[in-house]
Design an enzyme around this catalytic site. Structure first.
Site, PDB file in Angstrom:
ATOM      1  CG  ASP A   1      59.257   0.001  57.869  1.00  0.00           C
ATOM      2  OD1 ASP A   1      59.500  -0.777  56.921  1.00  0.00           O
ATOM      3  OD2 ASP A   1      58.490   0.971  57.773  1.00  0.00           O
TER       4      ASP A   1
ATOM      5  CG  ASP B   1      55.169  -1.767  56.338  1.00  0.00           C
ATOM      6  OD1 ASP B   1      56.393  -1.678  56.569  1.00  0.00           O
ATOM      7  OD2 ASP B   1      54.549  -0.989  55.588  1.00  0.00           O
ATOM      8  CG  LEU B   2      57.251  -0.722  62.348  1.00  0.00           C
ATOM      9  CD1 LEU B   2      58.502  -0.188  63.027  1.00  0.00           C
ATOM     10  CD2 LEU B   2      56.248  -1.190  63.376  1.00  0.00           C
TER      11      LEU B   2
END
Length: 584
Positions: free
Chosen positions: A505, A462-463
């Site tokens: 993302d 997860d960005l």
């Protein structure tokens, strides 16, 4: 069952002679009986008239002989004359009234003869020298009647011999005439019918069977029968040919060789023709219409006699117009225009029949049957047969054309399907696999791990700080960040590992291990370092970090949902620890 059939009594076969005699005997007898009855009646009437005349004449003769004795009162002479009259044949009794003596002289007896004629009366007169007439007496006589039976017996025995002779001659003559005119020709006709018809020559011999000159009608029947048998045999062969051609054309698939040559050769043999070919429509390099004479059966075109060797082609000029209107061209060359005759004679053609080949709505060309030896009149059944063959070939070409079109469409659909499958399995922004690829690859990896006792990991990435970048610089910059992130992930993993975009993302990496657990710490550190490198977009510098959660298969689970849930839980724990100042 067979015994029951054999036990059935068949009617005794009656010969044609017996039937003929039995049929004519009663009419002949009736005719002669009627003729005999008529003869008897006519003879009876004639005999009555003759007896009437004779009896009248007899009375007149005896009356004249009694004139002088009555005038002289000569009783003895009178008695003699009366007795003489009574003894005449057929006289029953006689009475003479004598005016001189006033007495009646009688003779004869009617005993046993009740059936007598009415009395015959004859007045007797005497004329003197002065011409005066005096009645001197009256002669009365009765005669026996003649019966019709007596007349029949009297007449029939005279005609009996003649009757038998005439009947015998008529019957024998009729039988002889019957044998010559009917029985012998019928025997030949019966033998002809019973002949085993094996070939056209046999049927032709049937038509040429000799007949008697006196039997022209029956000869016509035999000739007509021979012609009928020839026509039926030809139609049967044509029906067989149609069935075989239909079977070959229908059984041919798109991968098989074309059966048209074999079909046309079979049709040519059935039609007993010298040459049969199929001309198909085509377009040359200049875009001009022409007929391609590719399929040929029978005698080939001689040197310099191929249709392609001629500048003039009636097939491609005015014949094509008739074919486009679904009209055939048939006849001897003498029935064609002079220009066509010259072309056909150079090909050696004496007569031909050409029929258009049509599909559902397209003209494919025509088939042409040519006879090179004789002028031939094409019958209606032959034309129907050839038109049916042309329609079958048209349906075959139409089906082949549609199969080719269908194959092209199928190929296009398959390519489109592959493209759609690629699109459906790929993320359009990053080119990575999507959730479908994740589920498929993870299922295969888990199965291999179970089968080979391996260990692998599912990494959920997860960005960090992606939403502020997207909100500040716009979606185009955010999309570029995601594409660079995807490429950095691919650079960090092996070719056997799988990288997918889960959505937004979030990314997932399937790491297939070995019998020993993979070095997860080193891999996550490598990924974190790669994703933390600065990115530059439109003059802006951006720092994007990532939080990585991991789940081990098959220890933490075997399904996609279970493993992702475990990885998400691990990632959430690391984010919590990171928020307290601890490194993942």
């Amino acid at each position: 069952m067979n015994r029951a059939k054999d036990s059935v009594v068949k009617p005794r076969r009656r010969s044609l002679y017996r039937q003929f005699i039995s049929s004519l005997f009663i009419p002949f007898v009736l005719v002669f009986l009627l003729a005999g009855a008529g003869t008897v009646l006519i003879g009876y009437h004639a005999q009555r008239v003759k007896l009437e005349s004779e009896r009248t004449e007899l009375m007149s003769v005896y009356a004249r002989s009694l004139v002088k004795p009555l005038w002289d009162c000569d009783t003895a002479t009178l008695n003699g004359i009366v007795n003489a009259l009574a003894y005449q044949q057929g006289v029953a009794d006689v009475q003479l009234l004598d005016a001189c003596s006033g007495q009646t002289i009688a003779a004869g007896s009617n005993a046993g003869q009740p059936d007598l004629t009415p009395p015959y009366r004859q007045l007797i007169h005497h004329k003197d020298s002065g011409g005066r007439s005096f009645q001197v007496g009256e002669l009365v006589a009765r005669f026996s009647r003649i019966s019709i039976w007596t007349a029949a017996v009297d007449l029939l025995w005279r005609y009996l011999v003649l009757f038998v002779a005439m009947f015998t001659v008529l019957l024998v003559g009729t039988l002889l005439v019957f044998r010559r005119v009917v029985d012998q020709p019928l025997a030949r006709f019966r033998n002809a019918i019973n002949m085993e018809i094996e070939s056209r020559d046999t049927i032709q011999r049937l038509r040429n069977l000799p007949t008697e000159r006196q039997n022209d009608e029956l000869g016509d029947v035999m000739a007509a029968y021979g012609g009928l048998m020839m026509e039926l045999d030809s139609r049967y062969k044509r029906q067989q040919t149609l069935a075989q051609c239909a079977s070959e054309l229908l059984a041919t698939s798109s991968q098989d060789a074309s059966p048209l040559i074999d079909v046309l050769e079979r049709v040519r043999i059935t039609m007993d023709a010298d040459r049969l070919y199929l001309a198909e429509n085509d377009i040359n390099e200049a875009g001009e219409f022409y007929l391609n004479y590719t399929v040929l059966a029978g005698r080939p075109f001689g040197p310099g006699a191929s249709p392609a060797d001629f500048e003039e082609h009636p097939e491609e000029t005015h014949w094509a117009g008739q074919f486009k209107e679904r009209r055939p061209v048939a006849g001897t060359i003498a029935q064609f225009p002079m220009s066509d005759q010259q072309v056909l004679r150079r090909r050696g053609v004496r007569s031909l029949a050409a029929f258009p080949v049509w599909g559902h709505s397209h003209w494919y060309g025509f088939i042409c049957v040519e006879d090179l030896e004789e002028d031939r009149d094409w019958s209606a059944s032959e034309k129907t047969f050839l038109q049916t063959v042309a329609d079958m070939i048209g349906a075959f070409l139409e089906n082949a054309n549609r199969q080719q079109q269908l194959a092209t469409v199928i190929d296009r659909l398959r390519e489109n399907e592959k493209t759609l499958m690629r699109i459906a399995r790929r993320d359009p922004l990053t080119g990575l696999g999507n959730r479908i690829v994740l589920d498929e690859e993870l299922e295969r990896a888990v199965l291999r791990a179970k089968r080979l006792s391996l260990h692998g990991y599912v990494l959920l990435i997860d960005l960090n700080h992606f939403k502020p970048i997207n909100d500040t610089y716009g979606h185009s910059v955010g999309d570029q960040v995601l594409r660079i992130t995807a490429q950095r992930l691919l650079d960090c993993v092996r070719r056997t590992d799988t990288v997918v975009r889960l959505g937004g993302d979030e990314f997932v990496i399937i790491v297939e291990g070995s019998r020993e657990r993979p070095n997860l710490t080193a891999l996550t550190a490598k990924l974190t370092a790669s994703l933390s490198r600065l990115q530059y977009h439109d003059g802006h510098t951006m720092a994007v970090g990532a939080c990585i959660g991991a789940a081990c298969f098959p220890d933490d689970g075997t399904s996609s949902d279970t493993l992702l849930a475990q990885a998400d839980k691990d990632m959430y724990l690391k984010k919590t620890l990171s928020g307290q100042g601890r490194q993942a």
